[in-house]
Design a protein around this motif. Sequence first.
Motif, PDB file in Angstrom:
ATOM      1  N   VAL A  12      35.938 -24.299  24.077  1.00 49.99           N
ATOM      2  CA  VAL A  12      34.711 -23.725  24.634  1.00 49.99           C
ATOM      3  C   VAL A  12      34.904 -22.211  24.707  1.00 49.99           C
ATOM      4  CG1 VAL A  12      33.162 -23.675  26.611  1.00 49.99           C
ATOM      5  CG2 VAL A  12      34.283 -25.815  25.962  1.00 49.99           C
ATOM      6  N   LEU A  13      34.033 -21.471  24.055  1.00 51.49           N
ATOM      7  CA  LEU A  13      34.202 -20.028  23.900  1.00 51.49           C
ATOM      8  C   LEU A  13      33.024 -19.251  24.481  1.00 51.49           C
ATOM      9  CD1 LEU A  13      35.337 -20.406  20.220  1.00 51.49           C
ATOM     10  CD2 LEU A  13      36.853 -19.752  22.077  1.00 51.49           C
ATOM     11  N   ASP A  14      33.334 -18.173  25.183  1.00 50.02           N
ATOM     12  CA  ASP A  14      32.338 -17.250  25.743  1.00 50.02           C
ATOM     13  C   ASP A  14      31.507 -17.874  26.857  1.00 50.02           C
ATOM     14  OD1 ASP A  14      31.355 -14.603  25.731  1.00 50.02           O
ATOM     15  OD2 ASP A  14      29.551 -15.210  24.662  1.00 50.02           O
ATOM     16  N   THR A  67      34.541 -11.865  24.004  1.00 48.79           N
ATOM     17  CA  THR A  67      35.425 -12.962  23.622  1.00 48.79           C
ATOM     18  C   THR A  67      35.978 -12.728  22.221  1.00 48.79           C
ATOM     19  OG1 THR A  67      34.025 -14.429  24.946  1.00 48.79           O
ATOM     20  CG2 THR A  67      35.611 -15.480  23.504  1.00 48.79           C
ATOM     21  N   CYS A  68      35.222 -12.047  21.380  1.00 49.51           N
ATOM     22  CA  CYS A  68      35.688 -11.768  20.021  1.00 49.51           C
ATOM     23  C   CYS A  68      36.969 -10.945  20.030  1.00 49.51           C
ATOM     24  CB  CYS A  68      34.601 -11.041  19.228  1.00 49.51           C
ATOM     25  SG  CYS A  68      33.279 -12.125  18.626  1.00 49.51           S
ATOM     26  N   GLU A  69      37.084  -9.994  20.966  1.00 51.11           N
ATOM     27  CA  GLU A  69      38.303  -9.185  21.002  1.00 51.11           C
ATOM     28  C   GLU A  69      39.501 -10.022  21.452  1.00 51.11           C
ATOM     29  OE1 GLU A  69      38.515  -6.651  25.101  1.00 51.11           O
ATOM     30  OE2 GLU A  69      36.742  -6.280  23.868  1.00 51.11           O
ATOM     31  N   ILE A  70      39.261 -11.038  22.312  1.00 56.15           N
ATOM     32  CA  ILE A  70      40.342 -11.951  22.716  1.00 56.15           C
ATOM     33  C   ILE A  70      40.833 -12.746  21.515  1.00 56.15           C
ATOM     34  CG2 ILE A  70      40.927 -13.959  24.128  1.00 56.15           C
ATOM     35  CD1 ILE A  70      38.939 -12.978  26.217  1.00 56.15           C
ATOM     36  N   ILE A  71      39.891 -13.268  20.717  1.00 54.79           N
ATOM     37  CA  ILE A  71      40.262 -14.041  19.530  1.00 54.79           C
ATOM     38  C   ILE A  71      40.967 -13.131  18.525  1.00 54.79           C
ATOM     39  CG2 ILE A  71      39.429 -15.520  17.675  1.00 54.79           C
ATOM     40  CD1 ILE A  71      39.146 -16.632  20.566  1.00 54.79           C
ATOM     41  N   ALA A  72      40.533 -11.869  18.423  1.00 51.95           N
ATOM     42  CA  ALA A  72      41.201 -10.914  17.530  1.00 51.95           C
ATOM     43  C   ALA A  72      42.653 -10.712  17.961  1.00 51.95           C
ATOM     44  CB  ALA A  72      40.445  -9.590  17.519  1.00 51.95           C
ATOM     45  N   LYS A 117      40.689 -33.235  26.301  1.00 49.67           N
ATOM     46  CA  LYS A 117      41.398 -32.123  25.665  1.00 49.67           C
ATOM     47  C   LYS A 117      40.428 -30.970  25.450  1.00 49.67           C
ATOM     48  CE  LYS A 117      44.845 -34.979  23.320  1.00 49.67           C
ATOM     49  NZ  LYS A 117      45.442 -35.371  22.024  1.00 49.67           N
ATOM     50  N   VAL A 118      40.309 -30.122  26.470  1.00 44.19           N
ATOM     51  CA  VAL A 118      39.361 -29.009  26.434  1.00 44.19           C
ATOM     52  C   VAL A 118      40.098 -27.703  26.731  1.00 44.19           C
ATOM     53  CG1 VAL A 118      37.262 -28.025  27.442  1.00 44.19           C
ATOM     54  CG2 VAL A 118      37.492 -30.510  27.223  1.00 44.19           C
ATOM     55  N   VAL A 119      39.796 -26.694  25.955  1.00 50.55           N
ATOM     56  CA  VAL A 119      40.348 -25.347  26.164  1.00 50.55           C
ATOM     57  C   VAL A 119      39.187 -24.401  26.425  1.00 50.55           C
ATOM     58  CG1 VAL A 119      41.563 -23.411  25.100  1.00 50.55           C
ATOM     59  CG2 VAL A 119      42.379 -25.750  24.736  1.00 50.55           C
ATOM     60  N   VAL A 120      39.323 -23.559  27.435  1.00 48.02           N
ATOM     61  CA  VAL A 120      38.274 -22.587  27.782  1.00 48.02           C
ATOM     62  C   VAL A 120      38.800 -21.177  27.536  1.00 48.02           C
ATOM     63  CG1 VAL A 120      36.792 -21.673  29.606  1.00 48.02           C
ATOM     64  CG2 VAL A 120      37.322 -24.122  29.535  1.00 48.02           C
ATOM     65  N   ILE A 121      38.069 -20.397  26.746  1.00 43.23           N
ATOM     66  CA  ILE A 121      38.410 -18.990  26.493  1.00 43.23           C
ATOM     67  C   ILE A 121      37.144 -18.178  26.747  1.00 43.23           C
ATOM     68  CG2 ILE A 121      39.229 -17.302  24.808  1.00 43.23           C
ATOM     69  CD1 ILE A 121      40.600 -19.623  23.329  1.00 43.23           C
ATOM     70  N   ASP A 122      37.217 -17.269  27.698  1.00 47.75           N
ATOM     71  CA  ASP A 122      36.005 -16.548  28.116  1.00 47.75           C
ATOM     72  C   ASP A 122      36.380 -15.189  28.684  1.00 47.75           C
ATOM     73  OD1 ASP A 122      33.355 -16.060  28.673  1.00 47.75           O
ATOM     74  OD2 ASP A 122      33.307 -17.244  30.513  1.00 47.75           O
ATOM     75  N   HIS A 123      35.408 -14.283  28.685  1.00 49.69           N
ATOM     76  CA  HIS A 123      35.649 -12.966  29.291  1.00 49.69           C
ATOM     77  C   HIS A 123      34.744 -12.725  30.498  1.00 49.69           C
ATOM     78  CE1 HIS A 123      32.070 -10.513  27.879  1.00 49.69           C
ATOM     79  NE2 HIS A 123      31.909 -11.636  27.192  1.00 49.69           N
ATOM     80  N   HIS A 124      33.875 -13.683  30.809  1.00 48.45           N
ATOM     81  CA  HIS A 124      33.021 -13.547  31.994  1.00 48.45           C
ATOM     82  C   HIS A 124      33.791 -13.965  33.232  1.00 48.45           C
ATOM     83  CE1 HIS A 124      30.105 -14.262  28.632  1.00 48.45           C
ATOM     84  NE2 HIS A 124      29.579 -13.191  29.179  1.00 48.45           N
ATOM     85  N   MET A 154      25.938 -13.181  19.153  1.00 49.96           N
ATOM     86  CA  MET A 154      26.924 -12.836  18.134  1.00 49.96           C
ATOM     87  C   MET A 154      28.349 -12.901  18.669  1.00 49.96           C
ATOM     88  SD  MET A 154      25.237 -12.397  15.365  1.00 49.96           S
ATOM     89  CE  MET A 154      26.349 -11.543  14.267  1.00 49.96           C
ATOM     90  N   ASP A 155      28.535 -12.655  19.956  1.00 52.67           N
ATOM     91  CA  ASP A 155      29.890 -12.745  20.518  1.00 52.67           C
ATOM     92  C   ASP A 155      30.365 -14.192  20.527  1.00 52.67           C
ATOM     93  OD1 ASP A 155      32.259 -11.798  21.732  1.00 52.67           O
ATOM     94  OD2 ASP A 155      31.500 -12.326  23.708  1.00 52.67           O
ATOM     95  N   ALA A 156      29.500 -15.111  20.966  1.00 56.31           N
ATOM     96  CA  ALA A 156      29.866 -16.530  20.979  1.00 56.31           C
ATOM     97  C   ALA A 156      30.091 -17.042  19.557  1.00 56.31           C
ATOM     98  CB  ALA A 156      28.782 -17.348  21.674  1.00 56.31           C
ATOM     99  N   LEU A 157      29.192 -16.673  18.627  1.00 50.45           N
ATOM    100  CA  LEU A 157      29.347 -17.103  17.237  1.00 50.45           C
ATOM    101  C   LEU A 157      30.614 -16.512  16.630  1.00 50.45           C
ATOM    102  CD1 LEU A 157      28.350 -18.459  14.653  1.00 50.45           C
ATOM    103  CD2 LEU A 157      27.032 -16.372  14.171  1.00 50.45           C
ATOM    104  N   GLY A 158      30.827 -15.218  16.857  1.00 53.57           N
ATOM    105  CA  GLY A 158      32.009 -14.561  16.299  1.00 53.57           C
ATOM    106  C   GLY A 158      33.297 -15.187  16.798  1.00 53.57           C
ATOM    107  N   ALA A 159      33.338 -15.539  18.092  1.00 56.98           N
ATOM    108  CA  ALA A 159      34.530 -16.177  18.653  1.00 56.98           C
ATOM    109  C   ALA A 159      34.763 -17.535  17.992  1.00 56.98           C
ATOM    110  CB  ALA A 159      34.377 -16.336  20.164  1.00 56.98           C
TER     111      ALA A 159
END
Length: 675
Positions: A426-428, A475-480, A446-453, A358-363
Amino acid sequence: MNKKLTKLKIAALIITMVQVILIGVFLTLYILDVWGLSQLVKVDYIVYGCFGLAVINGIIIWCMIYTFHKISKVNDTKTKDIIGTDINEAYLFGKVGAFLCDENGIILWVSDLFLERQMNYINLDIYTCFPKLKEFNENLNVETLNIKTDSYDYSVKFLKSSNLFIFKDVTEYENLSRYSRAHAIVLGSITIDNYDDIAKKDADNNELILKIRNEVSEYFKQFDVTIRHTENDTYFAVCNYESLERMEKDKFSILDAVKQCGKGEPITPTLSICFAYEFPNITKLNENVSNGLRVALARGGDQVVVSKFGSELKFYGGRTEAIESKNKVKVRVLASSLKTLINGADHVILMGHTDMDMDALGACIGMKAICETLNKKAYIVYELELTERKTRSALTSLYTRDQLNKFVVSRKKAEDIITPSTLVLVLDVSKPANTMCPKVLELTDKVVVIDHHRRGEQFIDNPVISYVEPSASSTCEIIAEFIKYGSFTEDVKLSSIDATIMLSGIFLDTTFFKNKAVGLRAFEGSMVLKEYGADNALATELLKDEYEEYELITKIIANKVTPNVGIIYSVAASNEILDNSILAKAANKCMELKGIRAAFIIGKTGENEYRISARSDGTINVQIICERLGGGGHFNVAAVTFKNPSYNLKTVEDLFVEVLKENLDDIKIENEKGD
């Protein structure tokens, strides 16, 4: 030869025993005067008999000596046939020796080199004398072996057809190699992670900064490392490999020493360090230092990265949780850069990790909303078999088929629609192999990486933007945060359903805010989503277990073992193939028990596939254990998957227990947060 000698020994023993028995019987009968022997046999006859017996024994001994020499002569001839008689001096000059053995490994002949070195091992088992040589029989692909014995180094080759072991003395070469390795150049960089927060305006008169600088200077001086300031918060370091080895044995205690400097202060100072070695090009070595330092910082700081060219990175430290910052300037800058990239793309592909939760999907849902606000079409890569059951259920129950068809694409479709102008987010996840579709990464630059791990060694190559924030719980809180602080020209078009899925992702990774490591930004992210109409009850409902799942989880937990105080692990039944989510939920359930600081759940997740799911309350760094096993994750949420046909649950359990014991001292988190 050994068999013939054994036969000679047995024959000698039998003859001796027969003689002793006959003499004993005769003396007994003679003393008892049976059959009147004392009258019939005079003393002179006994003397003559003893003399005759001595002559017979002498003949027997002579025959045995003759036979022994004959055997030796035959053996010498065989040896000369193998190595030749004219190259002995050349062998001695080249420091080449040999052992000739029989089929059982018993040494039959020793060359002059070893006789000179007091290594006359004739009749001994060569595999007992040199145990490492067993590898020649265990691994048929081994051609040469290097061994060390009696202060000499040898390179050994085995001629199996002749049972001949050829030893080449390489002591001088090895000594030179060891010397060169010990004195090889090592470059390094040392950075004070939170320098700006500590130094404020007047760094030169800041007592804490002065203490840190003194501690750093004294430590590296102790290990013969030369350091020089390149910036206020950064040192450049030069040493040799011998110094690096000593620091590794010390486990870089400077990390703890610097944290002690800040004891009682509102902010705990930490260091990020990288050392690189074993590459002749200094420029390339310096690049490795810069790359390694970026990895250390991306993993949350407070650690040392040791980079050997061509090998996996080694990590030390990392026991302090990443400090959460309230400063949103970085978020605004990143959101602005991301906005520019999205505007410049023809469309955007969003991708989470395999076994999408759900975190990956939510992001992905949150980023889709941002893209739509900027009037850019966004597609989420989705595969049914690579998605967790609850995530599949959320997608199919909350969105209609027509809605899904507008923003969900398969891996094959994603590969077909990608163009040079396509932006991939690429998320989570940051490990290429764990993304939903690794091939997509190869089709664009052209790749962007957003992760909390925490970042591992395997990382997506050359991303345009890399935002890896270990202090975030999800990752959802980062996107928020992007949604709130992104300074978009209009409000982000985020529906209540989208916001609910994102909130469910935060609930999942924070265990409903029960985790000790949850920071203020998780609550702020939830507040942002609530403003968009996120439904708490529905978000919770999406994560609920069915009764069968609950029963299975309870059964797994019942097998718990306590290898150390506050740490438990449990192994699922070997005949059950489980979803990854079941293991994760079992680990989360363990964390609800009083006194449990960390939990590891081991189970079978497929044919020849096994997984360990780990959770902690924030006082144990489970990521270190999973990383040492080949996985990764976050301080309090981590996992590792094993895909090996030779493994079973017992193998994985033994491997886990061994790694846990080795790293118990390194996994305690010093959890001190600051602003």
